[in-house]
Scaffold this motif. Structure first.
Motif, short mmCIF file in Angstrom:
data_model
loop_
_atom_site.label_atom_id
_atom_site.label_comp_id
_atom_site.label_asym_id
_atom_site.label_seq_id
_atom_site.Cartn_x
_atom_site.Cartn_y
_atom_site.Cartn_z
N LYS A 103 0.85 -1.21 0.00
CA LYS A 103 0.00 0.00 0.00
C LYS A 103 0.88 1.24 0.00
CE LYS A 103 -1.79 1.56 4.04
NZ LYS A 103 -1.44 2.97 4.35
N ASN A 104 1.90 1.26 0.86
CA ASN A 104 2.69 2.48 1.06
C ASN A 104 3.72 2.73 -0.03
OD1 ASN A 104 1.09 2.96 3.22
ND2 ASN A 104 2.61 2.39 4.77
N ARG A 111 -4.56 10.56 4.46
CA ARG A 111 -3.44 11.48 4.60
C ARG A 111 -2.47 11.35 3.44
NH1 ARG A 111 0.29 14.01 7.90
NH2 ARG A 111 2.40 13.43 7.29
N ILE A 120 2.89 18.34 8.42
CA ILE A 120 3.58 18.23 7.11
C ILE A 120 4.58 19.39 6.95
CG2 ILE A 120 1.77 16.92 5.91
CD1 ILE A 120 0.91 19.56 4.58
N ASN A 121 5.07 19.90 8.08
CA ASN A 121 6.02 21.02 8.02
C ASN A 121 7.28 20.68 7.25
OD1 ASN A 121 6.45 19.25 10.34
ND2 ASN A 121 8.17 20.60 10.83
N LEU A 122 7.73 19.41 7.32
CA LEU A 122 8.96 19.03 6.60
C LEU A 122 8.69 18.96 5.09
CD1 LEU A 122 10.25 16.26 9.06
CD2 LEU A 122 11.12 18.60 8.82
N THR A 150 10.86 11.81 7.26
CA THR A 150 9.45 11.65 6.90
C THR A 150 9.35 10.84 5.61
OG1 THR A 150 7.57 12.85 5.92
CG2 THR A 150 9.65 14.06 6.03
N VAL A 151 8.56 9.78 5.65
CA VAL A 151 8.46 8.87 4.49
C VAL A 151 7.77 9.57 3.33
CG1 VAL A 151 7.46 6.71 3.67
CG2 VAL A 151 8.48 6.82 5.95
N THR A 152 6.54 10.05 3.54
CA THR A 152 5.84 10.69 2.42
C THR A 152 6.45 12.06 2.12
OG1 THR A 152 4.20 11.43 4.02
CG2 THR A 152 3.60 9.54 2.66
N ASP A 189 4.39 0.48 12.13
CA ASP A 189 3.15 -0.11 11.60
C ASP A 189 2.95 -1.56 12.03
OD1 ASP A 189 3.30 1.65 8.41
OD2 ASP A 189 2.77 2.29 10.45
N ILE A 204 7.99 6.78 16.97
CA ILE A 204 7.55 7.52 15.78
C ILE A 204 6.26 8.27 16.08
CG2 ILE A 204 6.96 7.35 13.33
CD1 ILE A 204 9.81 6.41 13.89
N TYR A 205 5.29 7.57 16.63
CA TYR A 205 4.02 8.20 17.02
C TYR A 205 3.77 7.85 18.49
CZ TYR A 205 3.14 8.45 11.99
OH TYR A 205 3.24 8.69 10.64
N ARG A 248 -3.79 -0.25 11.81
CA ARG A 248 -2.94 -1.30 12.38
C ARG A 248 -3.47 -1.77 13.73
NH1 ARG A 248 -0.96 -2.48 7.49
NH2 ARG A 248 -0.11 -0.62 6.51
C1 EPZ Z 1 4.20 6.87 6.41
O1 EPZ Z 1 3.39 7.91 6.91
C2 EPZ Z 1 3.27 5.66 6.30
N1 EPZ Z 1 2.17 5.98 5.40
C3 EPZ Z 1 2.72 5.31 7.70
O2 EPZ Z 1 1.93 4.13 7.55
C4 EPZ Z 1 3.90 5.02 8.62
O3 EPZ Z 1 3.41 4.76 9.91
C5 EPZ Z 1 4.84 6.23 8.65
O4 EPZ Z 1 5.27 6.55 7.32
C6 EPZ Z 1 6.08 5.99 9.50
O5 EPZ Z 1 6.78 4.89 9.00
C7 EPZ Z 1 2.39 5.98 4.07
O6 EPZ Z 1 3.50 5.75 3.61
C8 EPZ Z 1 1.21 6.29 3.20
P1 EPZ Z 1 6.16 10.27 8.41
P2 EPZ Z 1 3.95 9.42 6.90
O7 EPZ Z 1 6.01 11.54 7.65
O8 EPZ Z 1 4.85 9.63 5.73
C9 EPZ Z 1 6.80 13.35 11.91
C10 EPZ Z 1 0.06 2.76 7.74
O9 EPZ Z 1 -0.42 2.22 8.75
N2 EPZ Z 1 6.68 14.35 10.84
O10 EPZ Z 1 7.29 9.37 8.07
O11 EPZ Z 1 2.82 10.33 7.08
C11 EPZ Z 1 5.49 12.62 12.15
O12 EPZ Z 1 4.70 13.33 13.09
C12 EPZ Z 1 0.54 4.19 7.83
O13 EPZ Z 1 0.21 2.21 6.62
C13 EPZ Z 1 6.95 15.68 11.12
O14 EPZ Z 1 7.28 16.05 12.25
O15 EPZ Z 1 4.84 9.43 8.23
C14 EPZ Z 1 5.95 11.28 12.69
O16 EPZ Z 1 6.21 11.41 14.07
C15 EPZ Z 1 0.21 4.83 9.18
N3 EPZ Z 1 6.82 16.60 10.11
C16 EPZ Z 1 7.27 11.04 11.98
O17 EPZ Z 1 7.70 12.33 11.50
C17 EPZ Z 1 6.47 16.23 8.84
O18 EPZ Z 1 6.40 17.12 7.95
C18 EPZ Z 1 7.17 10.10 10.80
O19 EPZ Z 1 6.16 10.60 9.96
C19 EPZ Z 1 6.21 14.88 8.58
C20 EPZ Z 1 6.32 13.95 9.59
#
Ligand code: EPZ
Length: 457
Positions: A53-54, A124, A155-157, A197-199, A339, A361-362, A405
């Motif tokens: 999915k991701n 998201r 999404i600040n990053l 940040t992944v996305t 996850d 992470i969360y 999850r």
């Molecule tokens: C991706 O989400 C995944 N989703 C999530 O999977 C996964 O849990 C997450 O990465 C972490 O591995 C997809 O890929 C579609 P992040 P994403 O940006 O990209 C902080 C699932 O169950 N952060 O890597 O949104 C954020 O708060 C989903 O399939 C900032 O501070 O996660 C978090 O603590 C749930 N600023 C950490 O970074 C930002 O601009 C990781 O977030 C972005 C993120």
């Protein structure tokens, strides 16, 4: 307008009314699905792992960048993927789905650049269209994502990275407005308080492919899904190196062509089924599983006493009756994936001793704790850590899914709990697992998808 191969229109995905959202996916007549599980069956047999999915979601968004048709194979048939199809259709990308997980995407119209609140609040990952829209159409209007059950998801990053490439940004009634005549390559840092940040890495990577000059992304996410996106973009003609490492380098090109590409298997689904085999003391064979994407998970499961071996093209999972307690800390890849935190917690509820699970992470991703306690687990949350006191057995009960999850963890617990477990709000699980009950039943699980008129009937 979704077009099929023969040019006939096809229903590209769920109609608007049935789109999944945090509030829930209702079937056409407004009724709600739930799972009825009779615990105690040991799982045996072979299960096919679906596409990731991701990986699929950002790669589908990347089709916005391409001149010509994109053909994706091994795309999982999930609510989130269908939501992405609906969003892309609104952004002028025609999509069609063929049997066996093939999805065709082709840009037909570049007028609309607005990913509205109705769609973004449901998923998201819709933010992944920001980078491609900005790079290809020089503007993007994307609703700021709202809250989420797993915790704060800013999404600040993403914004910092895109402004670093030269975008102007503004906020208008909850929508982020981005504009840039031409993006210019830059040195960017994508590290946040919880790692990368992944996305966010996906967004910047996609935008940089058409930027003028070289972009270096420092503290990039190393997840396999980011590497898969980079491989897709390179198949379309992008110049990328370093994917899978914290430093990715992109040299902008004039345009990207369409291509044919196969999505990697879903490592989180694979990990979920490994734990299903372990928690039921079963013996299951996973097909289409990339063990190298799950080394941290295999490490912890082996510690607990789960046997995981590669046998030819398959991965075989079995476990001893006695499960050892352990410590688990979720980290950015290649660390233990957040996850799978809820799912391994369900397993450790039955370990012979106390385990400690820390979520880096969360820190609030523990909606499943109270529900697992309803099944007889003894879990105590202390900030970003949960102490798991092993118990002899879990007892079936009605429980409520809260996010993707967490719902998987409740299904796993239901498979082993004594008696019947009802898991409500299974639309959460449909976002990330292809009809999970149709994969569990052939393995011997006694699980049924039922339907009731309304949430509270
Ligand atoms: C991706 O989400 C995944 N989703 C999530 O999977 C996964 O849990 C997450 O990465 C972490 O591995 C997809 O890929 C579609 P992040 P994403 O940006 O990209 C902080 C699932 O169950 N952060 O890597 O949104 C954020 O708060 C989903 O399939 C900032 O501070 O996660 C978090 O603590 C749930 N600023 C950490 O970074 C930002 O601009 C990781 O977030 C972005 C993120």
């Amino acid at each position: 307008m979704p077009l099929g191969r023969s040019g006939r229109t096809e229903q590209a995905g769920l109609t608007e009314a049935r789109l999944p959202h945090c509030g829930g996916l209702h079937t056409r007549d407004g009724s709600v699905d739930y799972f009825q599980i009779a615990g105690g069956k040991r799982l045996r047999g072979t299960v096919e792992i679906s596409g990731s999915k991701n990986a699929a979601l950002p790669i589908m968004a990347a089709s916005i960048l391409c001149e010509g048709e994109v053909v994706l194979h091994n795309v999982p048939d999930l609510a989130d993927v269908r939501s992405m199809e609906v969003l892309l259709n609104k952004l002028g990308v025609a999509t069609s789905r063929e049997a066996g997980g093939t999805v065709r995407l082709k840009v037909q119209d570049e007028m609309n650049c607005h990913a509205d609140y109705e769609l973004v609040r449901k998923m998201r990952a819709s933010v992944c269209v920001m980078g491609p829209l900005l790079a290809k159409r020089h503007k993007a209007q994307v609703s700021m994502p709202g809250g989420c059950n797993i915790g704060d998801r800013p999404i600040n990053l993403h914004i910092a990275g895109l402004t670093g490439l030269g975008a102007d940004t503004d906020l208008m009634s909850g929508d982020l407005l981005l504009k840039a005549k031409r993006l210019t390559g830059a040195e960017l840092f994508l590290g946040g308080p919880f790692g990368s940040t992944v996305t966010g890495t996906a967004n910047i990577l996609m935008a940089a492919t058409l930027a003028e000059g070289r972009t270096v992304i420092e503290s990039a996410a190393c997840e396999p899904e980011v590497t898969d996106l980079a491989n897709f973009l390179k198949a379309c003609g992008a110049q990328i190196s370093g994917e899978g490492s914290p430093r990715i380098t992109v040299d902008g090109v004039k345009q990207l062509k369409g291509c044919e590409y196969t999505i990697i298997p879903d490592r989180i689904e694979a990990g979920t089924f490994m734990i299903a085999g372990a928690i039921t003391n079963g013996d299951i064979h996973l097909r289409n599983c990339r063990l190298e994407h799950l080394l941290a998970v295999v490490d912890r499961l082996r510690q607990i006493g789960v046997n995981i071996e590669r046998e030819g093209e398959e991965v075989v999972v079995s476990s001893s009756r006695r499960l050892e307690p352990t410590t688990v800390t979720s980290q950015p890849y290649p660390g233990f994936p957040t996850d799978l935190q809820a799912q391994i917690m369900a397993l450790l509820c039955l370990a012979d001793g106390n385990s400690i699970i820390t979520e880096k992470i969360y820190p609030d991703r523990f909606m499943h704790v109270a529900e697992l306690n309803r099944l007889g687990a003894v879990l105590r949350k202390e900030g970003p850590t949960v102490i798991v006191e092993g118990v002899k057995r879990l007892i079936g009960a009605p429980v409520m899914a809260s996010d993707l999850r967490a719902s998987a963890a409740l299904v796993l617990a239901g498979l082993v709990a004594k008696g019947e477990t009802t898991v409500n709000r299974v639309y959460h699980i449909d976002r990330g697992y292809e009809r999970i009950e149709r994969k569990l039943r052939p393995l011997g699980a006694d699980i049924e998808r039922l339907n009731r008129a309304t949430e509270d009937s």
